[in-house]
Design an enzyme around this catalytic site. Sequence first.
Site, PDB file in Angstrom:
ATOM      1  N   ALA A   1      23.241 -74.976  31.598  1.00  0.00           N
ATOM      2  CA  ALA A   1      22.692 -74.784  32.935  1.00  0.00           C
ATOM      3  C   ALA A   1      21.259 -75.280  32.994  1.00  0.00           C
ATOM      4  CB  ALA A   1      22.791 -73.310  33.326  1.00  0.00           C
ATOM      5  N   SER A   2      20.517 -74.792  33.980  1.00  0.00           N
ATOM      6  CA  SER A   2      19.173 -75.312  34.236  1.00  0.00           C
ATOM      7  C   SER A   2      18.164 -74.896  33.171  1.00  0.00           C
ATOM      8  CB  SER A   2      18.691 -74.852  35.607  1.00  0.00           C
ATOM      9  OG  SER A   2      18.705 -73.439  35.690  1.00  0.00           O
TER      10      SER A   2
ATOM     11  N   ASP B   1      20.620 -65.696  42.578  1.00  0.00           N
ATOM     12  CA  ASP B   1      21.299 -66.925  42.161  1.00  0.00           C
ATOM     13  C   ASP B   1      22.795 -66.686  41.922  1.00  0.00           C
ATOM     14  OD1 ASP B   1      21.290 -69.611  41.641  1.00  0.00           O
ATOM     15  OD2 ASP B   1      20.675 -69.432  39.554  1.00  0.00           O
TER      16      ASP B   1
ATOM     17  N   VAL C   1      24.896 -72.027  26.650  1.00  0.00           N
ATOM     18  CA  VAL C   1      25.584 -70.833  26.149  1.00  0.00           C
ATOM     19  C   VAL C   1      26.568 -71.225  25.044  1.00  0.00           C
ATOM     20  CG1 VAL C   1      27.007 -68.853  26.765  1.00  0.00           C
ATOM     21  CG2 VAL C   1      25.347 -69.749  28.409  1.00  0.00           C
TER      22      VAL C   1
ATOM     23  N   ALA D   1      19.094 -72.967  30.081  1.00  0.00           N
ATOM     24  CA  ALA D   1      19.623 -72.661  28.746  1.00  0.00           C
ATOM     25  C   ALA D   1      21.049 -73.168  28.635  1.00  0.00           C
ATOM     26  CB  ALA D   1      19.582 -71.152  28.502  1.00  0.00           C
TER      27      ALA D   1
END
Length: 573
Positions: free
Chosen positions: A204-205, A355, A209, A207
């Site tokens: 994602a923006s 978000d 996973v 980090a």
Amino acid sequence: IIGLELRGPIKMSTVFRRRCQFLFAATSRYRLSSETVASRHSRSYLRRILLSGGLLTACGGVAYFFSLERRKRRKFLVTLQGAKRFLRSLLVGMTISVDYWWSLWRLAEDSSEYQQSIMKCHERSADRIVNAALQNGGLYIKLGQGLASFNHILPEIFIMKLKVLQDKALERRYQEIEEIFQLEFSRSPEEVFQEFNRQPIAAASLAQVHRAVTHDGKQVAVKVQYIDLQDRFSGDIFVLHLLMKLVSFMHSKFKLAWVLDELRDTLAQELDFENEARNAERCRRELKHLGYVAVPNIHWDKTTKRVLTADFIEGCKVNDAVRLQEQGFDIAEVCRKYIECMAEQVFVTGFVHADPHPGNVLIRAKRGTKHEVEVVLLDHGLYMHVKPRDRTELCRLWKSIILKDEDGMKRHSLNLGVEEYFFFAQMLVQRPILRSGGTLKFLTKTTLTKQDVDEIRRAIQDHMDVVVLILRKLPSSMLLVFRNMNQVRAVNKELGTPVDRYIVMARRAIGGVLDEGSGTGWLRHLRISFERFKFDCRLRYSSLKLWLTVKYLRLLTFLGRAPVDINNFFDQS
């Protein structure tokens, strides 16, 4: 001499002049050639000096760079890359503008060529924005995720392209992951966990996973922050602020640079994963009474400011209607529960997930059942605290809009600091509200027609200065409340709008109004239930009155006694 004298004075002077010219030319050529050689030697010498100085400077810079410690070296590179991100963004913006201007030049808007050209422009522009966001990373991806929720305004091709930013950002090298673990735990991922999958399951923006297994056998999701994110945050904020300044210079109505100043501290909190873990636990506590909201448990012994470890939960994206139906879920139940839990935060708790895009909301079957919907909320880094007074006024305003109470709309908008109450109400519900004969008509039908969408676009374009003015007058917390509501609207639309989100949210807003000073326990629940019952009765009464009016007029039409403009009434009804 005798011969020259015999030719006379005129001829003698001519010969003499020619000889003098010859001698002068020869002397001049010699002098010029000498000066040219000297000049060339001088320029060559200067070039050698400049080249040597440049090489020495470059070597000195490289030597200085490698003499720095690792963190300062990375920060130096981030600074250079910041300039590159700015130039890339500027180039993409200019390219998109020129592409639209050139492709649509001298084409009539109602022609088929215009429609074909603009569709191709939309696709090229969407690709450019996505590629630029992926290459820039960080806050640029977050802005792209926000754009993806405007599916009632942006062309469909934009929405399809921007969806990739929800969980498919560019992956980082595993070496960076190991470096983060050494900095945070002084151990490698393989030492902290029994098993650690090197391939990320999402990026994602902020980090990416990874899936892992703890030493006691629990399946967990490990969220690892990008190593350069904290170093580049201030630079990215500055660059985005500068870009918005340039946009406002070119388009005077789009003055939105102040938004970054308002949200800078809130966005910075998202970089602290310990803060995100605390937000997750608070969210679980405050929504526990709903019975269908799940938040992954935090593993605090494996969580730091840049690494977050939580239970691994599998599920289906909230907007993936095909997979949801394949797994036997009721789409209407999915949508209702998603809207309810978001409305509970906005109108009742005041602790708002800012978000909730589809990448952060999963649907799974509740434990012990096959198809009962459970909503899983992920990514609790970006939250907004809404003050009790502002939350209560927002509840009352929403209720007034649904009940078409213009006096209430005006009063509660003023209490939030906004005088332009009518336009503010339309911004809040993101639907046109019409005046007809002194009464309000709120278009609560489940789907927007092309005419409705065009009307919303025109209103935004024609009144962008009013939009900016209203946003500046509102409390800063309301900026992210708008983001939350827009994500809810977008998901509801993607699922086919199976429920009336306005009514679902209004019922929660009633609970928010009564939350202040209404007691606790069974008495409070009784009062809330009674107020919701009254609200439902008023809505049903309005619907029944409209239904009876339509039936009566249809009867008049059948008998030939109907008014001339009856068809317009049926269309509006």
